[in-house]
Design an enzyme around this catalytic site. Structure first.
Site, short mmCIF file in Angstrom:
data_model
loop_
_atom_site.label_atom_id
_atom_site.label_comp_id
_atom_site.label_asym_id
_atom_site.label_seq_id
_atom_site.Cartn_x
_atom_site.Cartn_y
_atom_site.Cartn_z
N GLU A 1 -3.39 2.54 -7.58
CA GLU A 1 -3.71 3.70 -6.76
C GLU A 1 -2.70 4.80 -7.04
O GLU A 1 -1.65 4.87 -6.41
CB GLU A 1 -3.75 3.34 -5.28
CG GLU A 1 -2.60 2.51 -4.75
CD GLU A 1 -2.51 2.53 -3.23
OE1 GLU A 1 -3.47 2.96 -2.57
OE2 GLU A 1 -1.46 2.14 -2.71
N GLY B 1 -10.78 3.81 0.23
CA GLY B 1 -10.02 4.28 1.39
C GLY B 1 -10.89 5.00 2.39
O GLY B 1 -11.67 4.40 3.12
N GLY B 2 -10.78 6.32 2.44
CA GLY B 2 -11.48 7.14 3.43
C GLY B 2 -12.98 6.94 3.45
O GLY B 2 -13.61 6.96 4.51
N GLY C 1 -6.81 10.53 -1.15
CA GLY C 1 -7.16 11.49 -0.11
C GLY C 1 -7.21 12.94 -0.55
O GLY C 1 -7.31 13.84 0.29
N HIS D 1 0.84 -1.20 0.00
CA HIS D 1 0.00 0.00 0.00
C HIS D 1 0.88 1.25 0.00
O HIS D 1 1.94 1.28 0.61
CB HIS D 1 -0.92 0.00 1.22
CG HIS D 1 -2.02 1.01 1.13
ND1 HIS D 1 -1.82 2.34 1.41
CD2 HIS D 1 -3.32 0.88 0.77
CE1 HIS D 1 -2.95 3.00 1.24
NE2 HIS D 1 -3.88 2.14 0.85
N SER E 1 -9.43 8.35 -3.88
CA SER E 1 -10.58 9.26 -3.74
C SER E 1 -11.85 8.67 -4.35
O SER E 1 -12.62 9.35 -5.03
CB SER E 1 -10.26 10.63 -4.37
OG SER E 1 -9.23 11.27 -3.66
#
Length: 211
Positions: free
Chosen positions: A127, A191-192, A133, A51, A170
């Site tokens: 990614e 992710g987030g 992010g 990652h 994102s």
């Protein structure tokens, strides 16, 4: 996180259990590390390797990542290998990004096909670091082109087993639909947005509709 794997295993019914990381040694004096054998004993089926955050903050090299991939595959775990270029590379164009990713793949998967050449079918999470992010995801059309490039690069090495490519960077409920319009993209590494229950549910529901 490793701390919650056992609890999550008892909860999920329609999903497979995955870990965020794995160590390359099966046993020994490696305080704080978690081996592939330990993960498998917990019922883990997937593990993320390489990652971007671990590459950046823990200075994981391609050589270290290669060791992790080999250990996980030999133990029977399915590896989700993360690759992706920084902004400085992407500014030079998509071809420069492809060359960067190709270099990562060559190093991260070095020797892997000598282990289980007819059964190892990689899952690659593309990614782009500059998209993570930031709220500025990659253009889905260019993501699809990168996914096609990755698959074409890996196909001869995997005995035509059809490697899968996910997109991470994102990902939200507002853009997942456009991302999955392209057949080259097989899913997303969220992710987030995965930390927001309602948002994650929306992403799952949209994904089900697209597949």
């Amino acid at each position: 996180p490793f701390l919650f794997l056992a609890a999550v295993r008892k909860t999920i019914k329609k999903a497979a259990l995955g870990a965020q990381n794995v160590f390359w040694k099966e046993q020994g004096a490696y305080t704080g590390e978690v081996s592939a054998k330990m993960l498998k004993g917990l019922g883990v089926r997937y593990t993320i390797v390489g990652h971007s955050e671990r590459r950046k903050w823990l200075h994981e090299t391609d050589e270290m990542i290669n060791k992790k991939v080999r250990a996980a595959v030999q133990t029977g775990l399915k590896v989700i290998l993360c690759v992706g270029e920084p902004l400085s590379v992407r500014k030079k164009g998509l071809q420069a990004a492809k060359n960067f990713v190709k270099n990562q793949l060559e190093k991260d998967l070095k020797g892997i096909y000598n282990l289980k050449p007819k059964t190892y079918n990689p899952i690659i999470a593309y990614e782009p670091i500059w998209a993570i992010g930031t709220g500025k995801p990659d253009n889905p059309r260019e993501t699809a082109e990168m996914a096609r490039f990755i698959k074409n690069f890996l196909k001869p090495k995997t005995y035509n087993l059809k490697p899968k490519v996910l997109y991470g960077g994102s990902v939200t409920s507002l853009n997942i639909g456009r991302i999955l319009e392209y057949n080259e993209i097989d899913g997303a590494l969220v992710g987030g947005a995965s930390l927001k229950t309602n948002e994650f549910k929306k992403i799952i529901n949209i994904t089900n509709g697209n597949r």
